[in-house]
Scaffold this active site. Sequence first.
Site, PDB file in Angstrom:
ATOM      1  N   SER A   1     -14.547 -37.986 -19.658  1.00 16.54           N
ATOM      2  CA  SER A   1     -14.598 -39.334 -20.213  1.00 16.54           C
ATOM      3  C   SER A   1     -13.424 -39.598 -21.157  1.00 16.54           C
ATOM      4  O   SER A   1     -12.274 -39.555 -20.727  1.00 16.54           O
ATOM      5  CB  SER A   1     -15.951 -39.535 -20.909  1.00 16.54           C
ATOM      6  OG  SER A   1     -16.222 -40.889 -21.112  1.00 16.54           O
TER       7      SER A   1
ATOM      8  N   ASP B   1     -19.633 -41.368 -15.386  1.00 12.52           N
ATOM      9  CA  ASP B   1     -19.239 -40.532 -16.526  1.00 12.52           C
ATOM     10  C   ASP B   1     -19.668 -39.069 -16.358  1.00 12.52           C
ATOM     11  O   ASP B   1     -20.842 -38.769 -16.146  1.00 12.52           O
ATOM     12  CB  ASP B   1     -19.880 -41.108 -17.786  1.00 12.52           C
ATOM     13  CG  ASP B   1     -19.236 -40.619 -19.065  1.00 12.52           C
ATOM     14  OD1 ASP B   1     -18.986 -39.405 -19.181  1.00 12.52           O
ATOM     15  OD2 ASP B   1     -18.978 -41.450 -19.951  1.00 12.52           O
TER      16      ASP B   1
END
Length: 255
Positions: free
Chosen positions: A38, A150
């Site tokens: 991320s 993510d």
Amino acid sequence: MKTGIVLSGGGARGVAHLGVLKALDELGVVIDCISGTSAGAFTGVLYAQGLKPDAIFELIKGLGFLKSIRPAWALTGLFNMDGMREILQKNIPDNNFNALRIPLTVAATDIRKGRIYYFSEGDLISAVLASCSLPAIFNPITINGNLYVDGGLIDNLPVKPIRKQCDFIIGSHCNQISPDVDVANMKSVIERSLLVAIYSNTEISRGMCDVFIEPPRMDRFSSLDLSKAQEIYDFSYRFTKQNFLPHHFQKSTAA
């Protein structure tokens, strides 16, 4: 000795990685390999491309993530990341992992299979965006027919994919949980709950690091607000410089 660094996810708190990297540069630590999730993937790819931490920070501060996202008008997410893609394309002209100055691995979650996937070759920018795609906030990213979100959902500190490649691993984690944070509204409850869930999947990974850098009380900063970016950057830089010396990043020869 081959030294790797692992950069956690953390949204806006990911700016802390830049402070850590700046301190490591000044301490003479040479990074040979990077792994990130991320915000750690976003920071990591720009550093792997050869940009200095100060330059990356100015880029993030000048553009801002809120300027880099756009309404998705879709059922799978509120926003897409076309603007973020343009930022990466501008600064990373060769969209391939093999073109980076430092080898990079990026973690993303295959949302259909419910499994983590580690990208280290092929379409670089799509992999980074997939790793940053917070569920329900951003549209998932399609790569080779698979749908990714993510990587922090499963592996927010991806040490595993580079542990065998490196003699020495530095972990940079920006999500320490402190007990005195005020949980006063629905937004703070949701954000705190996500932080607790993500933190639990870092326990094994942190034990695989030779040095673990975790600036304290980072949970006082929102993961969705870059207004405190300068404070986060300065704090993580000072914390690293004050608590670590060059010898901390040398492999012990003791039995």
